[in-house]
Structure formats: structure tokens, C-alpha cells
Design a protein around this motif. Structure first.
Motif, PDB file in Angstrom:
ATOM      1  N   PRO A   1       0.828  -1.216   0.000  1.00 35.78           N
ATOM      2  CA  PRO A   1       0.000   0.000   0.000  1.00 35.78           C
ATOM      3  C   PRO A   1       0.858   1.261   0.000  1.00 35.78           C
ATOM      4  O   PRO A   1       1.777   1.397   0.800  1.00 35.78           O
ATOM      5  N   THR A   2       0.513   2.174  -0.938  1.00 37.04           N
ATOM      6  CA  THR A   2       1.220   3.444  -0.990  1.00 37.04           C
ATOM      7  C   THR A   2       0.356   4.559  -0.420  1.00 37.04           C
ATOM      8  O   THR A   2       0.828   5.665  -0.200  1.00 37.04           O
ATOM      9  N   ARG A   3      -0.906   4.247  -0.199  1.00 35.46           N
ATOM     10  CA  ARG A   3      -1.807   5.190   0.477  1.00 35.46           C
ATOM     11  C   ARG A   3      -2.447   4.447   1.642  1.00 35.46           C
ATOM     12  O   ARG A   3      -2.810   3.275   1.508  1.00 35.46           O
ATOM     13  N   GLY A   4      -2.572   5.158   2.763  1.00 33.16           N
ATOM     14  CA  GLY A   4      -3.184   4.501   3.925  1.00 33.16           C
ATOM     15  C   GLY A   4      -2.205   3.560   4.597  1.00 33.16           C
ATOM     16  O   GLY A   4      -1.019   3.828   4.678  1.00 33.16           O
ATOM     17  N   ARG A   5      -2.710   2.407   5.022  1.00 25.27           N
ATOM     18  CA  ARG A   5      -1.892   1.465   5.793  1.00 25.27           C
ATOM     19  C   ARG A   5      -2.369   0.039   5.534  1.00 25.27           C
ATOM     20  O   ARG A   5      -3.306  -0.192   4.796  1.00 25.27           O
ATOM     21  N   LEU A   6      -1.737  -0.878   6.227  1.00 30.64           N
ATOM     22  CA  LEU A   6      -2.137  -2.274   6.151  1.00 30.64           C
ATOM     23  C   LEU A   6      -3.312  -2.526   7.107  1.00 30.64           C
ATOM     24  O   LEU A   6      -3.448  -1.833   8.119  1.00 30.64           O
TER      25      LEU A   6
ATOM     26  N   ALA B   1      -7.053  -3.933   2.367  1.00 31.82           N
ATOM     27  CA  ALA B   1      -6.237  -3.095   1.468  1.00 31.82           C
ATOM     28  C   ALA B   1      -6.210  -3.760   0.110  1.00 31.82           C
ATOM     29  O   ALA B   1      -6.087  -4.979   0.014  1.00 31.82           O
TER      30      ALA B   1
ATOM     31  N   VAL C   1      -9.467   5.934   0.492  1.00 34.11           N
ATOM     32  CA  VAL C   1      -9.152   5.287   1.775  1.00 34.11           C
ATOM     33  C   VAL C   1     -10.181   5.768   2.806  1.00 34.11           C
ATOM     34  O   VAL C   1     -10.454   6.959   2.913  1.00 34.11           O
TER      35      VAL C   1
ATOM     36  N   GLY D   1      -6.179   0.828   2.916  1.00 36.92           N
ATOM     37  CA  GLY D   1      -4.943   1.060   2.153  1.00 36.92           C
ATOM     38  C   GLY D   1      -5.141   0.702   0.691  1.00 36.92           C
ATOM     39  O   GLY D   1      -5.910  -0.205   0.365  1.00 36.92           O
ATOM     40  N   THR D   2      -4.477   1.445  -0.192  1.00 35.25           N
ATOM     41  CA  THR D   2      -4.536   1.142  -1.623  1.00 35.25           C
ATOM     42  C   THR D   2      -3.156   1.311  -2.244  1.00 35.25           C
ATOM     43  O   THR D   2      -2.287   1.958  -1.679  1.00 35.25           O
ATOM     44  N   TRP D   3      -3.013   0.722  -3.390  1.00 32.29           N
ATOM     45  CA  TRP D   3      -1.798   0.953  -4.205  1.00 32.29           C
ATOM     46  C   TRP D   3      -2.243   1.128  -5.641  1.00 32.29           C
ATOM     47  O   TRP D   3      -3.348   0.751  -6.022  1.00 32.29           O
TER      48      TRP D   3
END
Lengths: 221, 848
Positions: free
Chosen positions: B122-127, B135, B150, B175-177
């Protein structure tokens, strides 16, 4: 004992359609530890003879033997090695290495050969030739006479069997010429070397043990 | 016996040479920086592009790993890591599977080792930490939940590994990527995983294995499988990057860049050669002097080695920096696939640095060694007195003796001056020619890229609008009604309804005639090897079974307007039949094309069979006569029904509305003449804001931008290369001109002493330079014309028509000659000024 021998040495230069016989069937012997002057008119073949003796040029025919070794027909590499071990050549225009200082120029042939420099001997030569104060300078910083002394020192430093000098005083005034010639004789006497010197100057030729006269590519004795 | 070389002495001589000839040394270092820069630029680019291509191809196997193992137990996964051939074997355990919207996703506890291998960090948010957190990749989030923000909720139905009944659960997207080619993983928390415990021998683990050495990888994969107790060969797949055809694709792509190296080498060599030619006599005399004192040819070579080595050592760090900078600049705007490639970065392997250093060293050495080589073939005497002047020729002697005397005009002196230095000029001229020809070819290739043609081929309209929420939806939604008549009205008022083309869409199954059914079945059976292991589009076997049993095939039915059909029939490749607009509009005619989604592996015969022209196709109990067929589908493959293979049928809008009443268009294609694109965009934006819709729009400008990017991708490196080669050639010219003046200081002093004025001397030099430049110009234009003409056409003979419209240009030759003429005139002014600082007497007494 003969340190230099030539047999039927001939050199022909081709210039366009014409041929110039610079040396014509020259048979010459030179004894060890002697001062020999080679004289003759312009174009008589003196320089060509010295060049053949030094292995600087190849003869059209005939042989050259130096200190028992036949140098004609030798490969370039062998000849170079022979030259730095056995011959010291002094040119009229000095031919110093412009990028090396005076001391480096003097010991250059010894360095090339990978031998250790005999420091005591080289210092003696330097002292004899009055070069002590100029050892760190470069050739372009010296006068003609000084450069010529460096060339002589270089020729001596390797302790060669034979020294060949082509008009070593040709670019110098009379006083310097006398000095250089005297120095050469002193070196020959001191270091027991054989000297073959080309000169136009008959006064200097008088200093020699033997005068070899050349004309039209032949030896006139 | 070994010869004593005394490398220390050779090094000393080399260093002294560099110090005493500073101008030449600086010039050589500058040139070496440029040459190292280009060598390293080309090599870095090859490595980066090669790695990029490999990355892309590896991704087609759904992983970057060398071998993918599926259905492993935990014990087997752990055993894998211990095997000696295995460098690493990260794995994850599936918790359950989501199947929705035609795609399949796996839920798994986050695997720190595995996630980076499929760009699923994930590059946005978290796990996720809690059981109701998840995520996932952006496109999946949008497709499944309509949002990728998110914090938003998303409800998923998944089937746990140990179970058959689906579990429906609401998750919070934490979370997202960014979208990438591996969109099949979603991370859930350990807390959720614990709610669905799995026995130790559950075969739900996927492992991506990287080997220490990938030689004979098929055998190694078998061996690994045996060693961990896997017997089913379907459980492991070797990455397709190791297939011969893929390896060849990478090689052929990178070879196209690598083949510029010989040109760099040639130009660099000519440049260095011309620098060293300037002092050829002095160098040969130097080596002659060395020979008289007793230097052997080997020692002379040693001096050159050290000389070149020192010069190159000074230049390579800057050269590498230049190469790195150029590669960074070019690759920063690279679009390898038309999409951003997350994780794609500059690749700088150590051997590229070494190769570029070696390339420069060899180039400089070959040029610098020439005087030593020449001297070693001369007697010491000849070398010592070498002046470079030709010997008298018997024939010339006769000519001179009968020659009538001509007074020496300034022009004649200049002409003789030029003729005297033919050899030196030839090398500078050769470097100019190489750079002019290379630049000429690149220039023609650049201006022949027809962007308008390219864009028109990609997208014939100015604006496209797809329905609400369609941005990340790969398929049309036949039930979407967001493209309302109201929107159509507003747009019609702005551009006229003749400039708006509506596309309607329906999905169905078509029962094939016996003849067509047999053809399609035979086609897939013949090419089964290529389709079976294609993973991304599931359901091939099921679809094929259906085809064989029911004689039915999935179909996409498009209802289109006249404008759309006109564009399609004019711009599609391989269209058969004759399009008659009147008949198409009012009678039941159809254009048919077909597609299978397995485009990555090339079957022997690429295309799925189609119905013949004139045959009848039954679509939902309505019969259509096939007016023509298209081998390639017109629409992007991503707007098709969820089927491994299908037919597409284009029928008139009128026929579509009759057959499928109550539908709304799924797409509007708008032409905006008179520069109304901004007005169209404004209308669409304000309408969707008003209604709370989220349309997907494409502006034609996007294709222009993409096209320009593609041009840069294709030609950028060559443009940079030709600019640097230009620079090298011009520097060589400057070197030649300056040397001609500065090295002839004594000669010019003679002229001055005999009464030539300073102005006349300047005129003489300018005349010499202009004469040379004119001669160079004749050759440059002549050879550039051939290069820009027949050569380019030959090189681009396989260039697709969509891109290339040949245009002739000699612009690089014009630029080069303009620069040369200016330098030819300006440089003598500078160099005469410099030489005239010294008195005539002093210059007369100089050594040559």
C-alpha cells in the motif's frame, strides 16, 4: 682489438628517379679506447656512416659489427636494446627529451634498460661536464652548449662501449667547441671508451688519435 | 626471455607528455568525457529498457518471480526456502477468494516478502489491522466498490479456503496501491485470517521462487517440485520471460539501441584521431628520439597505454555522470507500455560502467597509438626527421620542369594550404560526415512521424464520454442510463447532433451455424497449446466446452450511428466487404469481428474464424446478413463481455433500438469542429456535477500527448546521440582550424616578414577555411541527401503506415554548415590575434 668493423658497407638513397650513393663499399675498423675523428666535405657520407654504425638506419648492403656483434639485420627491438647498452650517440641538435629534466635525461638510457644507475659514476660525469646546478631544469631552459653537455652526459652515463658523436660542436661557438672536444677526450681517456666523432673543425680533429677522411662515400686514408 | 619494460619510467613519460601538452590533453579529456558519456548513456539505456521489458514480460505471468508455485502446504513452502538452488521463496496464504465483475481476487494475510514482488505494497493509507479492514489495488476497489478512497466502505462476498458457502462482509478500505498488472491480491488482517483457520496440510499457499541461476530453468523447476513433494505439474509455472520468443523480444528491442555503439565508436575514434593527427610529426619525432636512445616498441606501447589510461581515468567519472544524467532524463519520460510502471527505475549494472570505460579507452588508444605504430615501422633516423611531407615523385618532377609559372595569388596560396593537409582534414571531414548522416536520418525519421495520422488512427473523434462509474470498469454496463437524452440535447446544441455518435450495447449468446461452429472449434483445438496456460482470463475451458456442446458463443452487440460506421470502415485494418450506408441504416445488416483475449501468446493463425460475407447470423432471434467482417476489433479489448472469446456485431442504431428497446447509450463520441472541445468538456463536467455522476472521459489531446511521448520514446535517445555526435564533430572542426593557425606560426611569420599584412594573412586563413568548409559542404549535402532519401526509406520499410508519412529534410546539414561557416570565419580572427602577440623574429626562430 677492433671494437668497430664494417665490411663492404654501402648505402644508396633513392630520390625520385635518381640514386645517391652515400656510402660506397666502406671497409672500416676502429680500435678500442681510441678517439677517432671523421672528416670530409659536405655530402661525403660522414653522417650516413655514423648512422650506420649506430644502427639508426639500414645499409643497402654490407655489415656493421660493434663489439663483436653484427648489428646489420638485427630486429628493431634487439637493436634498440643493443643501442642502449653498448652505444652512446651524441647528435648535432642534442635530441634531448623535452619533458624530462636534465638529470632524468642523463640517466634515461640506464632507466630504459632497467639497470640500476651507478650514482657515483653519473655524479662524476655531471661534475666533469659542469652540470651540477642545472639538474632540475628542463632542456628548453638551457643554452645550446649546456644542452650539448647534457647530451654528452647521457651518452656517457650508460657506460657504452662506443660513443658516436655527429658534429657535437656544430651549433656551438669556438670556445664552447674547444671545451666540448676537450671534455670528450678527457672522458675517453678517463672512462676508456671508444669515440667516433664527425667534425668539420680541423682543429678539433687534431685532438683525435686517428683521423678518417671521407669523400664521395669512400674512406680516403 | 622477458624484456624489461620499466613501467614506472613509461608512466613518468606519459605524465610528462600530458603536462607539457596541456591543450591537447585538455581537449582529449573533454572528448573522452563526451565519448564515455555517450557510451554509458547507450549502455544504461539498454540495461534500463531491457529490465523494463523483462519486468513487463515477467508480469504477464502474474509475478516477477522465476517460478510460481501454487497450492502448496506450509511445510512445502518452508522447505522451498531451504533448497540450495533457491535464492528466495516468499509466499502468502490465501484466506478466501472473491469472484466478482468477471475477475477473481485472493484475500490473504499480508506477506512482507511476497507483496513487493507483485507491487502490492500500500502506498496510500496502511495495512489492515482489524478483521473488518482491507487493502487492495485502486482499480479493483473501484470495480468492486465504486470508490478507491481510503476510509470508504466496500462490501465483498468471498469463499473461504476451508468452505463452500460465500461469506458477505463489509470492509473499510484502509490502504490502496496504484493499478498494476497484478491486481489479484487483497490484504486482510491476521485477525480475519484467524477467523477462518486452516489445517496445517491445507494447500492454499502461493510461493514465488527466485533462483540463484536460471539456466535450464524448466529442469530446475521440476527438480524443486520433486524435492518438496509436488507431483502435479499444474502447480508450478516457469515465468514466461524464459520462453525463447520472449527472450528474443527483449534482445531485439535492446539490440536496436545497442547498434548505435559502433557509430559512437567511429565518431569518437575519428575525433581522437584528428586530435592526435595535429601533432603527428612531433609525436613521431618523439618516438624516433626514444628509439635512438634505445626504447623498444614494447616500451613505446607501454608509454601509450599509460598516457591513454591517465587521460581516460580523468574523463570517465564525468563521462559516467553525463551518461547517467542523459539516461535519467530520457527514461523519466519513457512510457514503455503506455502506462506508468511503478517500481520501474534506472538500471545501472556494474558492467555498463566497465564497458563504457573500456569503449573509451579502446577508442582513444587506437587513435593515440598510431604515431607510435608508424614510428616503430621506421628506422630511428627516419622517425627522428619525420616531417610528414611527401617524397618527390618522378612523374611530378617531369610535370614541374615543364610547368608554366603562375603568380601566387592569395587564393592559390590558400588552395595549396588546404591541399597540403589533406590527410588531417580527411579525418575531421569523416567525423563531420558521420554526424551529419546520423543526424539527417534521425531528423527525417522525426519529421516523418505523422502525429495527426497516428491520433486519427487511435481516436477519430475529439471527445469520448462513457457512463457513470465507468472509469475503472473494464466492461460496458448495458444497464447504465447516465448518458441521458438531456445530456445529448445540451451537447447537440453546442456542436450539432450530426457531430455526436451514440453507441448502444447489449450482451448475448449467439447460436452458430454448423459451418462456423466447426471452423471456430477447429481453430481453438489447433491452437490449444497457446490458450491453455493463459491465466488472466479465466473460463476458457468452460467457454470452449459450451461452444462444443451448445454451439453458442458470447457476443457483444453494438448499435451505432452513421458517423461511427464511417470512421470504423475507413480506419480499420483488414476490413472486408463493401459498406453501403443506406442499406446498413435501414436493413438488417451487420459488420462482424471477433476476438479472443489470449493476445499475449501468438497462435499460429492469429485470428478466430468469422462468418462469411453474405451469410446470415442469428442474434437473439433476429437474422442479420453479414455485410463485412473485420479481422481486428475496432474497440479496445477492455470493453468486451466477460468471455474468453466472442463475436462482436455492429448493427445500425435503428435496428438496435428495435431489437433492444429501452436502452441508453453506453458511450458518446463527439467531434468538435471550430475548436469547441473546451465547450464540450464544460458541458459534460457541469452536467455530471449537477447529477452527481462520475463519467469517464477521453480527450483527443490525450492521444496527442501519448503520441508525442511515443515519438520521444522511439527517437529521444537517437536525438540526444546525434546532438552529442554533432558536438564532437564541431569540436573536431574547431581543433583543426585552430591547429592550422597555431601550428603554422613560423610559416605565417615568414609571410609577414616578406611583406604580407595582418589583414591579408587573416584573409588567407579565412579563405583556406572557407575552401575546406565548401568542400566539406559538398560532401555533407551529397551524402546527407542519399541518407535522408533512399537510406531512411529502406530503414523504415517495415514502419507501420499509421505512423509514417515520409518527409525529406536536410535541416541537420543546413545547421551544421551554418555553424561551420561561422567558425571558419570567426576562429582565424581569434587565432591570428593570439599568434600576432609574439614578434615576427621570435616566431621565425621557433622550432616547428
Amino acid at each position: 682489438m677492433n671494437v668497430i668493423e664494417t665490411q663492404h658497407l654501402t648505402k644508396i638513397f633513392k630520390d625520385g628517379a635518381s640514386e645517391i650513393h652515400a656510402l660506397n663499399d666502406v671497409n672500416l675498423t676502429i680500435e678500442k679506447s681510441t678517439f677517432n675523428a671523421v672528416v670530409g666535405t659536405s655530402g661525403s657520407g660522414k653522417t650516413t656512416l655514423i648512422n650506420m654504425l649506430g644502427g639508426l638506419d639500414t645499409p643497402t648492403s654490407g655489415t656493421v659489427t660493434i663489439d663483436g656483434t653484427v648489428i646489420t639485420g638485427m630486429k628493431d627491438r634487439e637493436l634498440s636494446i643493443f643501442r642502449r647498452k653498448k652505444l652512446g650517440i651524441i647528435f648535432q641538435n642534442y635530441n634531448l627529451v623535452p619533458t624530462l629534466n636534465i638529470y632524468e635525461n642523463i640517466v634515461f638510457p640506464v632507466d630504459l634498460d632497467g639497470r640500476r644507475v651507478d650514482k657515483a659514476f653519473v655524479e662524476e660525469v655531471i661534475h666533469t661536464l659542469h652540470l651540477k646546478e642545472r639538474l632540475g631544469d628542463y632542456p628548453y631552459q638551457l643554452s645550446g652548449g649546456q644542452q650539448q653537455r647534457v647530451a654528452i652526459a647521457r651518452a656517457l652515463a650508460a657506460k657504452p662501449s662506443v660513443i658516436l658523436a655527429d658534429e657535437p660542436t656544430g651549433s656551438l661557438d669556438s670556445k664552447n667547441s674547444q671545451n666540448i672536444a676537450g671534455l670528450l677526450k678527457e672522458c675517453v681517456d678517463t672512462f676508456k671508451q671508444t669515440l667516433v666523432m664527425i667534425t668539420h673543425n680541423l682543429e678539433l680533429a687534431q685532438l683525435a688519435d686517428r683521423v678518417v677522411r671521407m669523400e664521395d662515400g669512400r674512406i680516403q686514408e | 626471455m622477458f624484456e624489461h619494460i620499466n613501467t614506472k619510467l613509461c608512466r613518468k613519460l606519459a605524465i610528462r607528455e600530458i603536462r607539457f601538452h596541456k591543450v591537447r590533453s585538455v581537449l582529449t579529456i573533454l572528448m573522452a568525457v563526451l565519448v564515455t558519456g555517450i557510451f554509458s548513456f547507450v549502455l544504461f539505456l539498454v540495461s534500463t529498457e531491457g529490465a523494463g521489458y523483462e519486468y513487463q514480460i515477467r508480469g504477464m505471468s502474474n509475478t516477477q518471480a522465476d517460478i510460481l508455485f501454487t497450492g502448496l502446504t506450509k511445510q512445502q513452502a518452508e522447505r522451498l526456502s531451504e533448497l540450495k538452488d533457491v535464492k528466495e521463496a516468499p509466499w502468502y496464504q490465501s484466506v478466501g477468494t472473491v469472484s466478482e465483475g468477471g475477475a477473481s481476487y485472493q484475500l490473504a494475510s499480508y506477506s512482507k516478502g511476497y507483496a513487493p514482488t507483485v507491487e502490492a505494497v500500500p502506498t496510500r493509507g496502511r495495512l489492515p489491522e482489524k478483521s473488518d479492514e482491507i487493502a487492495m489495488e485502486v482499480q479493483a476497489a473501484y470495480a468492486l466498490g465504486g470508490s478507491s478512497r481510503v476510509g470508504d466502505s466496500i462490501t465483498l462476498s468471498f469463499v473461504p479456503e476451508q468452505g463452500e458457502e460465500p461469506v458477505k462482509q463489509e470492509f473499510t478500505l484502509v490502504g490502496t496501491w496504484d493499478s498494476n498488472m497484478y491486481s489479484y491480491l487483497m490484504w486482510v488482517s491476521d485477525e480475519l485470517a484467524d477467523q477462518f483457520p486452516q489445517p496445517a496440510n491445507t494447500a492454499s499457499i502461493t510461493a514465488g521462487v527466485n533462483l540463484w541461476r536460471t539456466w535450464h530453468i524448466e529442469e530446475k523447476a521440476e527438480k524443486l517440485a520433486r524435492e518438496i513433494g509436488v507431483t502435479d505439474p499444474q502447480q508450478y509455472t516457469v515465468n514466461s520471460v524464459f520462453q525463447e520468443e520472449n527472450a528474443e523480444r527483449i534482445t531485439s528491442h535492446t539490440a536496436s539501441i545497442l547498434k548505435n555503439c559502433p557509430i559512437v565508436f567511429l565518431c569518437g575514434f575519428l575525433m581522437f584521431f584528428s586530435i592526435f593527427q595535429m601533432m603527428l610529426e612531433l609525436d613521431i619525432q618523439f618516438y624516433g628520439r626514444m628509439k635512438t636512445i634505445g626504447m623498444t616498441p614494447l616500451q613505446m606501447r607501454c608509454v601509450v597505454y599509460h598516457w591513454v589510461g591517465i587521460l581516460v581515468l580523468f574523463s570517465v567519472p564525468l563521462g559516467w555522470l553525463l551518461g547517467y544524467g542523459l539516461t535519467q532524463w530520457v527514461s523519466a519520460t519513457f512510457v514503455l507500455t503506455g502506462n506508468d510502471l511503478p517500481g520501474m527505475s534506472l538500471v545501472l549494472p556494474w558492467y555498463d560502467f566497465v564497458l563504457s570505460l573500456l569503449g573509451t579507452w579502446v577508442t582513444v588508444f587506437l587513435a593515440a597509438f598510431w604515431p607510435a605504430l608508424k614510428a616503430s615501422h621506421m628506422t630511428p633516423l627516419l622517425a627522428l626527421h619525420y616531417t610528414g611531407h611527401p617524397t618527390r615523385h618522378p612523374k611530378r618532377d617531369k610535370e614541374i620542369s615543364g610547368h608554366t609559372y603562375h603568380p601566387n595569388s592569395l587564393f592559390l596560396i590558400a588552395w595549396k594550404g588546404v591541399a597540403r593537409q589533406k590527410g588531417r582534414m580527411a579525418f575531421a571531414l569523416a567525423a563531420l560526415l558521420v554526424s551529419a548522416v546520423f543526424a539527417g536520418v534521425v531528423a527525417v525519421q522525426y519529421i516523418s512521424r505523422d502525429l495527426e495520422k497516428f491520433v486519427s488512427n487511435k481516436f477519430s473523434f475529439d471527445y469520448l464520454v462513457k457512463g457513470d462509474g465507468q472509469k475503472y470498469n473494464v466492461f460496458y454496463d448495458p444497464d447504465d442510463h447516465s448518458l441521458t437524452p438531456e445530456l445529448y440535447e445540451r451537447l447537440s446544441k453546442a456542436v450539432g447532433n450530426q457531430n455526436i455518435s451514440r453507441v448502444y450495447y447489449a450482451e448475448t449468446k449467439i447460436k452458430l451455424t454448423d459451418f462456423l461452429w466447426k471452423e471456430i472449434v477447429d481453430y481453438y483445438e489447433r491452437n490449444m497449446e497457446y490458450y491453455q496456460d493463459y491465466l488472466q482470463y479465466v473460463g476458457f475451458e468452460e467457454a470452449f466446452r459450451e461452444l462444443k456442446e451448445d454451439h453458442t458463443i458470447s457476443a457483444a452487440v453494438y448499435g451505432v450511428e452513421e458517423e461511427y460506421m464511417w470512421v470504423m470502415t475507413n480506419e480499420m485494418f483488414d476490413l472486408s466487404g463493401h459498406y453501403d450506408q443506406e442499406m446498413f441504416e435501414h436493413a438488417p445488416f451487420a459488420y462482424v469481428s471477433g476476438m479472443n483475449k489470449n493476445t499475449m501468446n501468438q497462435a499460429d493463425d492469429y485470428d478466430q474464424p468469422l462468418p462469411k460475407e453474405g451469410s446470415v447470423l442469428s442474434v437473439d432471434e433476429a437474422d442479420y446478413t453479414v455485410m463485412g467482417t473485420a479481422r481486428r476489433p475496432y474497440n479496445s479489448m477492455f470493453v468486451k463481455p466477460d468471455a474468453a472469446f466472442y463475436l462482436e456485431c455492429y448493427i445500425s442504431m435503428a435496428n438496435f433500438q428495435k431489437q433492444y428497446p429501452g436502452r441508453s447509450p453506453v458511450e458518446l463520441l463527439i467531434s468538435a469542429p471550430n475548436g469547441q472541445e473546451k465547450e464540450v468538456a464544460r458541458i459534460v463536467d457541469s452536467y455530471q456535477e449537477e447529477k452527481g455522476y462520475n463519467y469517464f472521459t477521453i480527450d483527443r489531446q490525450l492521444y496527442y500527448d501519448g503520441g508525442r511521448m511515443s515519438v520521444w520514446t522511439m527517437l529521444g535517445p537517437k536525438i540526444i546521440l546525434s546532438a552529442i555526435l554533432f558536438l564532437i564533430a564541431i569540436l573536431g572542426f574547431i581543433n583543426l582550424i585552430l591547429h592550422r593557425t597555431l601550428a603554422r606560426s613560423k610559416e605565417f611569420a615568414v609571410y609577414r616578414s616578406l611583406g604580407m599584412s595582418r589583414g591579408e594573412l587573416l584573409k588567407l586563413l579565412i579563405l583556406e577555411n572557407v575552401l575546406f568548409t565548401v568542400m566539406a559542404g559538398v560532401l555533407v549535402y551529397g551524402i546527407s541527401a542519399i541518407a535522408a532519401g533512399p537510406l531512411v526509406q529502406y530503414l523504415n520499410r517495415s514502419e507501420p503506415d499509421v505512423w509514417f508519412t515520409y518527409h525529406f529534410t536536410l535541416a541537420p546539414a543546413h545547421v551544421l554548415m551554418a555553424v561551420l561557416i561561422i567558425l571558419a570565419v570567426m576562429l582565424p580572427i581569434f587565432s591570428v590575434h593570439v599568434t600576432e602577440q609574439e614578434s615576427i623574429t621570435r616566431r621565425l626562430n621557433m622550432d616547428a
